[in-house]
Motif scaffolding. Structure first.
Motif, PDB file in Angstrom:
ATOM      1  N   ALA A   1       0.850  -1.192   0.000  1.00 21.61           N
ATOM      2  CA  ALA A   1       0.000   0.000   0.000  1.00 21.61           C
ATOM      3  C   ALA A   1       0.881   1.237   0.000  1.00 21.61           C
ATOM      4  CB  ALA A   1      -0.928   0.015   1.205  1.00 21.61           C
ATOM      5  N   ALA A   2       0.334   2.327  -0.492  1.00 21.90           N
ATOM      6  CA  ALA A   2       1.046   3.604  -0.495  1.00 21.90           C
ATOM      7  C   ALA A   2       0.070   4.699  -0.130  1.00 21.90           C
ATOM      8  CB  ALA A   2       1.654   3.882  -1.867  1.00 21.90           C
ATOM      9  N   CYS A   3       0.512   5.639   0.698  1.00 21.85           N
ATOM     10  CA  CYS A   3      -0.350   6.763   1.055  1.00 21.85           C
ATOM     11  C   CYS A   3      -0.508   7.669  -0.152  1.00 21.85           C
ATOM     12  CB  CYS A   3       0.230   7.519   2.250  1.00 21.85           C
ATOM     13  SG  CYS A   3       1.667   8.540   1.845  1.00 21.85           S
ATOM     14  N   TYR A   4      -1.415   8.640  -0.055  1.00 19.81           N
ATOM     15  CA  TYR A   4      -1.694   9.498  -1.205  1.00 19.81           C
ATOM     16  C   TYR A   4      -0.530  10.419  -1.528  1.00 19.81           C
ATOM     17  CZ  TYR A   4      -6.399   7.730  -1.446  1.00 19.81           C
ATOM     18  OH  TYR A   4      -7.476   6.890  -1.606  1.00 19.81           O
ATOM     19  N   VAL A   5       0.282  10.754  -0.538  1.00 15.85           N
ATOM     20  CA  VAL A   5       1.473  11.557  -0.821  1.00 15.85           C
ATOM     21  C   VAL A   5       2.417  10.770  -1.727  1.00 15.85           C
ATOM     22  CG1 VAL A   5       3.446  12.770   0.170  1.00 15.85           C
ATOM     23  CG2 VAL A   5       1.260  12.753   1.392  1.00 15.85           C
ATOM     24  N   ALA A   6       2.628   9.492  -1.400  1.00 15.41           N
ATOM     25  CA  ALA A   6       3.496   8.648  -2.228  1.00 15.41           C
ATOM     26  C   ALA A   6       2.889   8.406  -3.600  1.00 15.41           C
ATOM     27  CB  ALA A   6       3.757   7.322  -1.516  1.00 15.41           C
ATOM     28  N   ARG A   7       1.571   8.322  -3.669  1.00 19.35           N
ATOM     29  CA  ARG A   7       0.912   8.084  -4.959  1.00 19.35           C
ATOM     30  C   ARG A   7       1.116   9.245  -5.916  1.00 19.35           C
ATOM     31  NH1 ARG A   7      -4.886   5.149  -3.472  1.00 19.35           N
ATOM     32  NH2 ARG A   7      -4.017   3.584  -2.047  1.00 19.35           N
ATOM     33  N   THR A   8       1.193  10.459  -5.374  1.00 21.54           N
ATOM     34  CA  THR A   8       1.443  11.607  -6.254  1.00 21.54           C
ATOM     35  C   THR A   8       2.832  11.548  -6.887  1.00 21.54           C
ATOM     36  OG1 THR A   8       2.293  12.989  -4.445  1.00 21.54           O
ATOM     37  CG2 THR A   8      -0.075  13.075  -4.867  1.00 21.54           C
ATOM     38  N   ARG A   9       3.720  10.733  -6.303  1.00 24.53           N
ATOM     39  CA  ARG A   9       5.066  10.555  -6.851  1.00 24.53           C
ATOM     40  C   ARG A   9       5.130   9.358  -7.807  1.00 24.53           C
ATOM     41  NH1 ARG A   9       8.670  12.331  -2.736  1.00 24.53           N
ATOM     42  NH2 ARG A   9       7.673  13.983  -1.523  1.00 24.53           N
ATOM     43  N   GLY A  10       4.006   8.709  -8.034  1.00 22.49           N
ATOM     44  CA  GLY A  10       3.984   7.585  -8.967  1.00 22.49           C
ATOM     45  C   GLY A  10       4.024   6.217  -8.337  1.00 22.49           C
ATOM     46  N   VAL A  11       3.960   6.126  -7.009  1.00 23.19           N
ATOM     47  CA  VAL A  11       3.993   4.829  -6.339  1.00 23.19           C
ATOM     48  C   VAL A  11       2.600   4.201  -6.387  1.00 23.19           C
ATOM     49  CG1 VAL A  11       4.492   3.609  -4.196  1.00 23.19           C
ATOM     50  CG2 VAL A  11       5.832   5.631  -4.828  1.00 23.19           C
ATOM     51  N   ARG A  12       2.547   2.903  -6.695  1.00 24.26           N
ATOM     52  CA  ARG A  12       1.288   2.193  -6.789  1.00 24.26           C
ATOM     53  C   ARG A  12       1.379   0.834  -6.103  1.00 24.26           C
ATOM     54  NH1 ARG A  12       0.181   6.506  -7.872  1.00 24.26           N
ATOM     55  NH2 ARG A  12      -0.865   7.399  -9.695  1.00 24.26           N
ATOM     56  N   SER A  13       0.256   0.318  -5.663  1.00 28.34           N
ATOM     57  CA  SER A  13       0.219  -1.013  -5.071  1.00 28.34           C
ATOM     58  C   SER A  13       0.687  -2.044  -6.086  1.00 28.34           C
ATOM     59  CB  SER A  13      -1.206  -1.358  -4.607  1.00 28.34           C
ATOM     60  OG  SER A  13      -1.607  -0.511  -3.564  1.00 28.34           O
ATOM     61  N   ALA A  14       1.394  -3.064  -5.588  1.00 36.31           N
ATOM     62  CA  ALA A  14       1.928  -4.167  -6.394  1.00 36.31           C
ATOM     63  C   ALA A  14       3.144  -3.772  -7.218  1.00 36.31           C
ATOM     64  CB  ALA A  14       0.862  -4.774  -7.298  1.00 36.31           C
ATOM     65  N   MET A  15       3.580  -2.531  -7.098  1.00 42.15           N
ATOM     66  CA  MET A  15       4.802  -2.097  -7.786  1.00 42.15           C
ATOM     67  C   MET A  15       6.011  -2.712  -7.089  1.00 42.15           C
ATOM     68  SD  MET A  15       6.260   1.830  -8.177  1.00 42.15           S
ATOM     69  CE  MET A  15       5.094   2.317  -9.455  1.00 42.15           C
ATOM     70  N   PRO A  16       7.017  -3.185  -7.836  1.00 42.08           N
ATOM     71  CA  PRO A  16       8.241  -3.673  -7.189  1.00 42.08           C
ATOM     72  C   PRO A  16       8.839  -2.588  -6.293  1.00 42.08           C
ATOM     73  CG  PRO A  16       8.214  -4.312  -9.491  1.00 42.08           C
ATOM     74  CD  PRO A  16       7.046  -3.379  -9.299  1.00 42.08           C
ATOM     75  N   MET A  17       9.314  -2.980  -5.152  1.00 42.27           N
ATOM     76  CA  MET A  17       9.788  -2.009  -4.172  1.00 42.27           C
ATOM     77  C   MET A  17      10.924  -1.146  -4.702  1.00 42.27           C
ATOM     78  SD  MET A  17       9.121  -0.813  -1.189  1.00 42.27           S
ATOM     79  CE  MET A  17       8.138  -2.081  -0.405  1.00 42.27           C
ATOM     80  N   PHE A  18      11.816  -1.748  -5.494  1.00 40.34           N
ATOM     81  CA  PHE A  18      12.940  -0.947  -5.985  1.00 40.34           C
ATOM     82  C   PHE A  18      12.459   0.160  -6.912  1.00 40.34           C
ATOM     83  CE2 PHE A  18      12.562  -4.058  -9.391  1.00 40.34           C
ATOM     84  CZ  PHE A  18      12.892  -3.343 -10.530  1.00 40.34           C
ATOM     85  N   LYS A  19      11.390  -0.092  -7.677  1.00 34.33           N
ATOM     86  CA  LYS A  19      10.840   0.956  -8.540  1.00 34.33           C
ATOM     87  C   LYS A  19      10.153   2.028  -7.709  1.00 34.33           C
ATOM     88  CE  LYS A  19      10.114  -1.688 -12.805  1.00 34.33           C
ATOM     89  NZ  LYS A  19       9.124  -2.100 -13.831  1.00 34.33           N
ATOM     90  N   ALA A  20       9.461   1.610  -6.657  1.00 36.91           N
ATOM     91  CA  ALA A  20       8.775   2.569  -5.799  1.00 36.91           C
ATOM     92  C   ALA A  20       9.768   3.504  -5.131  1.00 36.91           C
ATOM     93  CB  ALA A  20       7.949   1.836  -4.749  1.00 36.91           C
ATOM     94  N   LEU A  21      10.874   2.955  -4.635  1.00 33.57           N
ATOM     95  CA  LEU A  21      11.872   3.784  -3.962  1.00 33.57           C
ATOM     96  C   LEU A  21      12.640   4.643  -4.950  1.00 33.57           C
ATOM     97  CD1 LEU A  21      13.166   1.244  -1.298  1.00 33.57           C
ATOM     98  CD2 LEU A  21      11.681   3.222  -0.958  1.00 33.57           C
ATOM     99  N   SER A  22      12.729   4.200  -6.189  1.00 35.20           N
ATOM    100  CA  SER A  22      13.349   5.044  -7.215  1.00 35.20           C
ATOM    101  C   SER A  22      12.463   6.244  -7.523  1.00 35.20           C
ATOM    102  CB  SER A  22      13.582   4.222  -8.488  1.00 35.20           C
ATOM    103  OG  SER A  22      14.103   5.033  -9.521  1.00 35.20           O
ATOM    104  N   ALA A  23      11.138   6.012  -7.551  1.00 41.16           N
ATOM    105  CA  ALA A  23      10.203   7.104  -7.822  1.00 41.16           C
ATOM    106  C   ALA A  23      10.050   8.029  -6.619  1.00 41.16           C
ATOM    107  CB  ALA A  23       8.842   6.531  -8.209  1.00 41.16           C
ATOM    108  N   CYS A  24      10.207   7.469  -5.408  1.00 40.22           N
ATOM    109  CA  CYS A  24       9.990   8.257  -4.191  1.00 40.22           C
ATOM    110  C   CYS A  24      11.069   7.895  -3.170  1.00 40.22           C
ATOM    111  CB  CYS A  24       8.591   7.961  -3.642  1.00 40.22           C
ATOM    112  SG  CYS A  24       8.064   9.029  -2.303  1.00 40.22           S
ATOM    113  N   PRO A  25      12.294   8.355  -3.382  1.00 42.44           N
ATOM    114  CA  PRO A  25      13.417   7.932  -2.523  1.00 42.44           C
ATOM    115  C   PRO A  25      13.311   8.383  -1.074  1.00 42.44           C
ATOM    116  CG  PRO A  25      14.097   9.680  -4.035  1.00 42.44           C
ATOM    117  CD  PRO A  25      12.734   9.239  -4.474  1.00 42.44           C
ATOM    118  N   ASP A  26      12.509   9.417  -0.789  1.00 39.59           N
ATOM    119  CA  ASP A  26      12.392   9.882   0.588  1.00 39.59           C
ATOM    120  C   ASP A  26      11.230   9.241   1.336  1.00 39.59           C
ATOM    121  OD1 ASP A  26      10.607  11.196  -1.122  1.00 39.59           O
ATOM    122  OD2 ASP A  26      10.449  12.922   0.219  1.00 39.59           O
TER     123      ASP A  26
END
Length: 423
Positions: free
Chosen positions: A75-100
């Motif tokens: 799951a990702a909060c709405y702040v993270a979603r505005t950075r392109g993070v989505r459920s079921a996304m590989p974690m390395f891609k999520a952290l690349s899109a939202c490193p903080d």
């Protein structure tokens, strides 16, 4: 045009941008607002919301619920979603899109507790509550206006406020004349939304939408429809029942009806459990069965507990393996008799693993119960397996000790070794 303030619950038959009573801009207006009675309730970014509830310092931070570089986003909060993070996304891609982002491991005990609180508040509105998942449900509030002294829309707005105050998470609500439209409506106004779709407007409103807006139409089916010349719901709406059946078979007329927003499914308080499973993703690819066996045993224990919680047993076991290249393998074995004892499940599924351990590197292993049978039929034993009751008694004794002294009080030796895995 009826209007409702979602902050003070004042309602009027006139359209308003701001509430005359409290000045709030959180107004819902719709021609059928006070006559619609089917609601789809969805907790907003549920896992992340529970995490933020318990850690207020994260309120404005991007939060991702998941684990490890090789895992996926739960799951990702709405702040993270505005950075392109989505459920079921590989974690390395999520952290690349939202490193903080702040990454938090799932805590299912907390999610279950919060879900039960929300469910109790739903059942205070109506007995017709059908859970769709841990964080969403559909409700039928027909005939409840006298009970609540207000139309369903007002009762639902009050309910949303109670959830925020008593559970600490927010919900979005879709209100419509049927389940399908309520599900589509809830997606139109998140978070903290209350959106309506009426019967009169449904077909015209849906016509320009892509076919993927219908629940159950995934990328593969959408591509097939596009190849046949159907990319929007309006194109499907143009078909009559005979043409729909010619093109799509027996399910064609139902597909076209859904494209028009028609849905006759009732809200059923109890939904049949179709599958129970458990899986884990390895921290690194594994190829040797000796490394995977301890994790397989732990999954058998987890599956046994989930079966017991549901009052069910396994008539067979499915092994699931995902290779390092994301290719999926599934293998199935029927049990001699229904069981929910880890030892029995493990003995049945281990040979499947050994046959698949051909040097291929795997990133995930999982098991599931299929078919499901009544728990009362489990582990009685027969001439072919007279030891089944004793295995069940041993497992029950171990579980009793864990319940009293903690999960680490007693463990099976085969589950102690091996690499770590997640969920």
């Amino acid at each position: 045009m009826p209007s409702l303030c979602r902050d003070c619950f004042a309602h009027t038959e006139e359209p308003r941008r701001r509430c005359a009573a409290c000045g709030s801009a959180r107004m819902s207006s719709h021609a059928e607002l006070f006559t619609l009675a089917i609601a789809h309730v969805d907790c907003d970014a549920f896992f992340a919301s529970v995490a933020k509830r318990d850690r207020p310092e994260l309120a404005s931070r991007p939060v991702i619920v998941g684990g490890g570089q090789r895992g996926v986003v739960s799951a990702a909060c709405y702040v993270a979603r505005t950075r392109g993070v989505r459920s079921a996304m590989p974690m390395f891609k999520a952290l690349s899109a939202c490193p903080d982002a702040v990454v938090i491991k799932p805590d299912f005990a907390k999610y279950v507790a919060a879900s039960r609180q929300v469910r109790a508040l739903m059942e205070a509105l109506t007995p017709l509550v059908q859970a769709m998942s841990i964080d969403e449900a559909v409700l039928d509030l027909s005939g409840t206006e006298a009970l609540h002294g207000a139309p369903p829309a007002v009762a639902l707005a009050r309910f949303a406020r109670r959830v925020e105050k008593e559970v600490g998470v927010t919900v979005s609500i879709g209100l419509a004349p049927n389940r399908l439209l309520a599900k589509i409506a809830v997606e139109r106004d998140k978070p903290r939304g209350l959106a309506c779709i009426g019967a009169a407007e449904a077909a015209a409103l849906l016509a320009p939408e892509p076919v993927t807006i219908l629940p159950g139409i995934g990328p593969a089916f959408a591509a097939k429809l596009a190849g046949m010349g159907f990319s929007t719901l309006g194109q499907l709406q143009s078909l009559d029942a005979r043409e729909a059946m010619r093109r799509f078979g027996e399910d064609g007329p139902l597909l076209v009806a859904r494209a028009r927003g028609e849905d006759s499914r009732p809200v059923r308080p109890e939904r049949e459990t179709k599958s129970i499973s458990a899986e884990t993703t390895f921290d690194r690819d594994l190829a040797q069965p000796a490394e995977m066996q301890p994790l397989l045993w732990r999954l058998c224990e987890k599956l046994a507990r989930r079966l017991a919680e549901k009052g069910l047993a396994a008539g067979g076991v499915v092994l699931k393996l995902k290779t390092s290249r994301f290719a999926l393998r599934t293998r199935h074995v029927r049990l001699a008799g229904p069981s929910r004892v880890p030892e029995t499940l493990y003995a049945a599924v281990l040979p499947l693993l050994m046959r698949e351990a051909d040097g291929t590197a795997f990133r995930l292993i999982g098991i599931g119960a299929q078919p499901l049978v009544e728990g009362a039929k489990a582990d009685h034993g027969d001439l072919a397996d007279p030891e089944a009751p004793r295995r069940a008694a041993r497992w029950a004794a171990m579980e009793a000790l864990r319940a009293r002294y903690g999960d680490g009080a007693v463990r099976a030796g085969r589950g102690l070794a091996g690499p770590a895995g997640r969920r």
